[in-house]
Design a protein around this motif. Structure first.
Motif, PDB file in Angstrom:
ATOM      1  N   VAL B  48      36.034  38.244  43.391  1.00 20.74           N
ATOM      2  CA  VAL B  48      37.200  38.880  42.745  1.00 20.74           C
ATOM      3  C   VAL B  48      37.757  40.043  43.553  1.00 20.74           C
ATOM      4  CG1 VAL B  48      36.521  38.179  40.419  1.00 20.74           C
ATOM      5  CG2 VAL B  48      35.780  40.403  41.290  1.00 20.74           C
ATOM      6  N   ILE B  74      46.709  42.001  45.464  1.00 22.58           N
ATOM      7  CA  ILE B  74      47.144  42.456  44.138  1.00 22.58           C
ATOM      8  C   ILE B  74      47.897  41.333  43.427  1.00 22.58           C
ATOM      9  CG2 ILE B  74      48.781  44.021  42.984  1.00 22.58           C
ATOM     10  CD1 ILE B  74      47.868  46.180  45.005  1.00 22.58           C
ATOM     11  N   ARG B  77      45.514  38.677  42.320  1.00 24.80           N
ATOM     12  CA  ARG B  77      44.696  39.130  41.189  1.00 24.80           C
ATOM     13  C   ARG B  77      45.417  38.939  39.860  1.00 24.80           C
ATOM     14  NH1 ARG B  77      41.945  44.597  43.548  1.00 24.80           N
ATOM     15  NH2 ARG B  77      39.985  43.664  44.187  1.00 24.80           N
ATOM     16  N   ARG B  78      46.733  38.897  39.910  1.00 23.89           N
ATOM     17  CA  ARG B  78      47.475  38.672  38.662  1.00 23.89           C
ATOM     18  C   ARG B  78      47.317  37.232  38.180  1.00 23.89           C
ATOM     19  NH1 ARG B  78      52.586  42.557  40.309  1.00 23.89           N
ATOM     20  NH2 ARG B  78      51.271  44.387  40.482  1.00 23.89           N
ATOM     21  N   MET B  82      39.393  38.190  33.915  1.00 25.67           N
ATOM     22  CA  MET B  82      37.952  38.445  34.027  1.00 25.67           C
ATOM     23  C   MET B  82      37.381  38.966  32.721  1.00 25.67           C
ATOM     24  SD  MET B  82      35.690  39.905  37.019  1.00 25.67           S
ATOM     25  CE  MET B  82      33.921  40.063  36.843  1.00 25.67           C
TER      26      MET B  82
END
Lengths: 248, 256
Positions: B48, B74, B77-78, B82
């Protein structure tokens, strides 16, 4: 233990963190919401302590001046004049910020430290949120915004405290009035405001740094909270020397 | 799909992950299992991006996560959701605000639509009507379900769960497992669950990676775990008396 090496490492990490904090917010509406909340939590909730402490300090300064420099050679208005100058130049900005460093600093460090150890900050990072900017920038902006109001309240409350001493017969209202008005320099008020804004930045950023970078558990959060108060208090006093030299 | 190749990670000269190769399929519940201290959490934190590997590649559908710029990370990650071991709900926010948080942050939809989506997510984890409560007013299992609702609010392509059953009773653990499996199948997402819960292994382990001392020792579905020819895996999976009995019964039945 604080060594020159660890201090330099801390400084580097602080600068790096500030690089992430002082950027454009991901979402302005979220920033404004947090900003208003922080102004309320850090500023509005501090008004009570500021008013109470300033009132009593104003009264005590007035009493001490009266008791210690009273002399037939000294004009009676000196008590009011000296009380005003102390409140404007030092107490309502520097000493009040030292008190706020204790209240606000420990609050910020423990809040962010707890968020760190309970993985709330990791959750923000994984969502793709700039967690440093989202959490810290509203605190910095919020306290900087509310600080001039706190300083003004502090000065006013200190003056009221000085007037209260007239009830004890220590001074009279006309004497105090004369002293408060004597040779008033408006710039001194602005000096207090400017100093307080700088201190607000120091208190929020240093305490946020201490809380945001916590590693470990509840013991470390407690330590970070103490470190935040100690470090920001020292830096406020350190900054006071330079600001006083520059501004007055 | 997420694929990992030749992943190494060390701390202060001590190698924690050795040459990990793994593949996490789309639409399946992928489990990372192993003893405490085996490197599971370090592995997931590398996946992650909470940690950066020393070397190796992590491919998110042909996008190399390791060599991406900060900005690209970034954005990727969207696409992730989690669920943390501690749920990691924002305790200053209500349940509804927690679930709405990623939507408020990244969605341009009007408030009513965001709120409706958050309420739908809460309904999906059977928590309708709890939106006004605060995390501290909920049980551990309910907090995990709120965390699931928050994780799926933005319709992620990749869902990561770090020991989602930790601290929960067996019945609640099954509820959480079934929710994770249901969401994975319905939304066709790549789900990775870090666990050492044997019920999860046997119940939802459609693709399992066993990590031992920082090495990927075995990979396969739970249907093959009984017949896996790996002593370390056997020692880990069948450590309890009950499971050892199940294994013995299975082996006897196989021998006929």
């Amino acid at each position: 233990m604080l060594t020159p090496r660890s201090a330099l490492i801390d400084l580097g990490r602080y600068v790096e963190l500030m690089g992430r904090v002082l950027t454009r917010p991901d979402r302005w509406r979220m920033f404004y919401r947090q900003y208003v909340t922080e102004m309320f939590q850090l500023g509005y909730n501090s008004i009570g302590i500021v008013l109470i402490i300033s009132f009593f300090i104003g009264a005590v300064i007035c009493l001490q001046i009266k008791l210690n420099i009273q002399s037939p050679w000294m004009p009676r208005m000196v008590v009011g004049y000296t009380t005003r100058e102390i409140m404007l130049l030092e107490f309502s900005s520097s000493i009040m910020c030292l008190i706020l460093a204790g209240k606000v600093g420990s609050n910020i460090a423990s809040e962010l430290g707890t968020m760190r150890i309970t993985q709330q900050i990791d959750a923000l990072d994984i969502m793709g949120v700039n967690s440093a900017n989202y959490l810290i920038l509203p605190k910095v902006a919020g306290l900087i915004t509310i600080m001039p109001i706190l300083v003004t309240f502090s000065v006013a409350s200190g003056v009221l405290g000085a007037y209260a001493t007239s009830l004890m017969g220590t001074t009279t209202v006309p004497e105090l009035n004369e002293g408060f008005r004597y040779s008033f320099n408006q710039w001194f008020f602005w000096c207090g405001i400017i100093k307080a804004i700088v201190y607000a930045f120091i208190i929020t950023t240093v305490s946020s740094y201490k809380g945001y970078t916590v590693v470990g558990g509840s013991v470390e959060v407690g330590k970070a909270s103490t470190d935040a108060v100690v470090t920001s208090s020292i830096l406020v006093l350190f900054a006071d020397i330079f600001l006083t030299q520059i501004l007055t | 799909m997420i694929s990992v190749q030749h992943l190494y990670k060390s701390f202060d000269g001590r190698t924690v992950l050795h040459d990990i190769n793994a593949r996490f399929d789309n639409g399946k519940v992928n489990l990372i299992i192993g003893q405490s201290g085996s490197g599971k959490t370090v592995f997931m934190n590398n996946l992650v991006g909470l940690l950066t590997p020393d070397s190796g590649t992590i491919m998110y559908d042909d996008r190399d996560f390791v060599s991406m710029s900060k900005r690209e990370k970034i954005l990727l990650r969207r696409e992730m959701g989690m669920i943390f071991q501690s749920a990691a709900l924002f305790d200053s926010m209500s349940v509804l605000d927690n679930v709405m948080f990623p939507l408020n942050m990244f969605s341009d939809k009007p408030y009513d639509d965001r709120r409706r989506r958050a309420e739908d997510c809460l309904a999906r984890v059977n928590l309708s009507g709890t939106g006004g409560k605060f995390p501290k007013e909920l049980s551990g299992g309910m907090q995990k379900r709120v965390a699931i609702a928050r994780a799926i609010a933005l319709e992620p392509r990749y869902l990561f769960c770090d020991e989602p059953n930790s601290g929960l009773d067996p019945k609640t653990s099954i509820v959480i497992d079934e929710l994770i499996q249901g969401i994975t199948h319905e939304d066709h997402i790549t789900t990775i669950v870090n666990t050492h819960d044997m019920n999860s292994v046997m119940g939802i382990g459609e693709n399992i990676i066993f990590i031992c001392e920082g090495r990927a020792e075995w990979q396969g579905p739970n249907t093959e775990i009984m017949d896996a020819d790996n002593q370390r895996l056997d020692d880990f999976i069948f450590a309890s008396d009950i499971l050892r009995q199940v294994k013995l019964a299975h082996d006897e039945a196989r021998r006929g």
